[in-house]
Enzyme design. Structure first.
Site, short mmCIF file in Angstrom:
data_model
loop_
_atom_site.label_atom_id
_atom_site.label_comp_id
_atom_site.label_asym_id
_atom_site.label_seq_id
_atom_site.Cartn_x
_atom_site.Cartn_y
_atom_site.Cartn_z
N ASP A 181 -6.04 -0.34 8.85
CA ASP A 181 -4.86 0.51 8.97
C ASP A 181 -5.01 1.44 10.17
O ASP A 181 -4.08 1.63 10.98
CB ASP A 181 -4.67 1.30 7.68
CG ASP A 181 -3.38 2.13 7.69
OD1 ASP A 181 -2.34 1.58 8.07
OD2 ASP A 181 -3.44 3.30 7.30
N HIS A 200 -6.32 6.02 1.04
CA HIS A 200 -6.51 7.23 1.84
C HIS A 200 -7.84 7.94 1.52
O HIS A 200 -8.06 9.07 1.98
CB HIS A 200 -5.35 8.20 1.64
CG HIS A 200 -4.11 7.81 2.40
ND1 HIS A 200 -4.04 7.76 3.77
CD2 HIS A 200 -2.88 7.42 1.95
CE1 HIS A 200 -2.84 7.38 4.15
NE2 HIS A 200 -2.11 7.15 3.06
N HIS A 250 0.81 -1.22 0.00
CA HIS A 250 0.00 0.00 0.00
C HIS A 250 0.84 1.27 0.00
O HIS A 250 0.44 2.29 -0.55
CB HIS A 250 -0.97 0.01 1.20
CG HIS A 250 -0.32 0.21 2.53
ND1 HIS A 250 0.26 -0.83 3.23
CD2 HIS A 250 -0.15 1.32 3.29
CE1 HIS A 250 0.74 -0.36 4.38
NE2 HIS A 250 0.51 0.93 4.44
N ASP A 251 2.03 1.22 0.59
CA ASP A 251 2.88 2.42 0.64
C ASP A 251 4.06 2.36 -0.33
O ASP A 251 5.04 3.08 -0.15
CB ASP A 251 3.40 2.63 2.07
CG ASP A 251 2.43 3.41 2.94
OD1 ASP A 251 1.52 4.05 2.37
OD2 ASP A 251 2.56 3.37 4.17
N HIS A 264 1.93 10.00 -2.86
CA HIS A 264 2.45 8.62 -2.89
C HIS A 264 1.45 7.60 -3.44
O HIS A 264 1.86 6.62 -4.05
CB HIS A 264 3.00 8.21 -1.51
CG HIS A 264 1.96 7.85 -0.50
ND1 HIS A 264 1.40 8.78 0.36
CD2 HIS A 264 1.38 6.66 -0.18
CE1 HIS A 264 0.54 8.18 1.16
NE2 HIS A 264 0.50 6.89 0.85
N LYS A 274 5.72 5.47 -1.61
CA LYS A 274 6.61 6.30 -0.78
C LYS A 274 8.08 6.16 -1.20
O LYS A 274 8.93 6.90 -0.71
CB LYS A 274 6.43 5.94 0.69
CG LYS A 274 5.11 6.45 1.25
CD LYS A 274 4.97 6.19 2.75
CE LYS A 274 3.65 6.76 3.26
NZ LYS A 274 3.46 6.50 4.71
#
Length: 357
Positions: free
Chosen positions: A296, A268, A214-215, A243, A218
């Site tokens: 999360d 998000h 998911h990240d 991101h 970044k």
């Protein structure tokens, strides 16, 4: 003297001694090992011990006729080669014998050359059937072995693939202080909640990949922003919020990871439409992303971070309940609240983390 191969054995069944004797002599002269019987019953008895691949039998006999003997032989060996000898008056019955599996029939008085030729043809046909069946069995065995090998290879590949994703997710998480096990915990929570919510296994697999990655976007965020100890400026927040887009662009280039994009790109978003990157609201947000958003947040509340202290799971559940309809999908929240806390405690333990708060 060594016995002849079974393929050159013949059983002769006829109630006329002269015919039995003549056929015995003819077949013996060309290398057959012969057995003879005066009626069908005796022929059936001999067939149990001799196992001759070829039987030549009269159709009309006392005690047990040729048709009954044919049925007996075929019941014991479906590939048995059986040639019927018949008079012209029994032609209809002879044709019926073909329907029941006889290889051929020959009219009396018998032409010996014709009998030998019919015998060779019948044995050749039988041999072809046996070889074809053996070949088919060999092919099936090889296919089964190849299928097992392929399944094992795919299983190993799947395990390696999953381990690689987990390692990548953990590597991404280590860029932010205190989040080394974050992806693994949220992965475990998300899978548990998705199953409780009734998602299909295929959708759960895609969700799991999205959670672990998911990240990934970044990677494109500089450490000066990602690791900044104080609050971010509006300009820095704008960069940080890019991101999900970076993550989408990365995964679009990898066909087998494209099903992870909905979670990576939309994790998000908020139920009330105040999230990012697209400001989607309600059901327009992919379900996997809605599930992830909850798990999360649940992990963030129940695990120490540099900017916050962990709270008990019960307290975290209450906060999530209060955010139903604003931050979170109310239906997903309902499933979460209906799922015993022990399920999430066990999921957290499976992720390799210590006991939950």
């Amino acid at each position: 003297m060594a016995a002849l191969p079974s393929a050159r054995r013949v059983l002769i069944v006829d109630d006329e001694r002269d015919i039995r004797t003549t056929l015995h002599a003819v077949f013996g002269s060309v290398g057959y090992e012969c057995r003879a019987a005066p009626n069908g019953r005796e022929g059936a008895r001999l067939s149990e011990t001799e196992r001759s691949p070829l039987t030549i039998t009269d159709l009309k006999m006392p005690v047990m006729d040729g048709l009954q003997l044919l049925q007996h032989l075929k019941a014991r060996d479906a590939d048995a080669a059986v040639i019927m000898l018949t008079g012209a008056a029994d032609l209809t019955t002879a044709v019926e014998s073909l329907k029941q599996g006889a290889s051929d029939f020959i009219l009396k008085p018998v032409n010996l050359d014709q009998v030998l030729l019919a015998a060779e043809r019948a044995l050749e046909r039988r041999q072809l059937i046996l070889e074809r069946r053996e070949h088919q069995a060999l092919l099936e065995t090889r296919v089964a072995e190849a299928t097992r090998d392929l399944a094992a290879a795919l299983g190993q590949l799947r395990e390696t693939y999953q381990a690689t994703l987990e390692a990548l997710g953990s590597a991404l998480a280590t860029r932010e202080v205190g989040t080394e096990l974050h992806s693994r915990r949220v992965h475990a929570y998300s899978i548990a909640l998705a199953r409780a919510h009734g998602l299909a296994e295929e959708a759960i697999d895609a969700l799991g990949r999205g959670v672990l990655l998911h990240d990934i976007g970044k990677i494109g965020i500089s450490d000066s922003i990602l690791l900044k100890p104080g609050p971010l400026t509006p300009e820095e927040w704008a960069i940080m919020r890019s991101h999900p887009e970076f993550g989408r662009q990365i995964l679009e280039r990898i066909p087998f990871l494209r099903d992870a994009i909905p979670v990576v790109y939309h994790h998000h978003e908020r139920w009330d439409g105040t999230g990012y990157p697209l400001g989607l609201a309600g059901p327009a947000i992919p379900l996997g992303a809605r599930i992830f958003a909850l798990t999360d947040a649940f992990d963030a509340m129940t695990f120490d971070r540099p900017y916050s202290k962990a709270i008990p799971m019960e307290a975290a559940r209450e906060r999530i309940r209060q955010a139903a309809g604003s931050h979170f999908d109310p239906d997903v929240v309902a499933t979460f609240l209906a799922t015993p806390l022990e399920v999430f405690q066990q999921a957290r333990a499976r992720s390799g983390d210590r006991d939950p708060a």
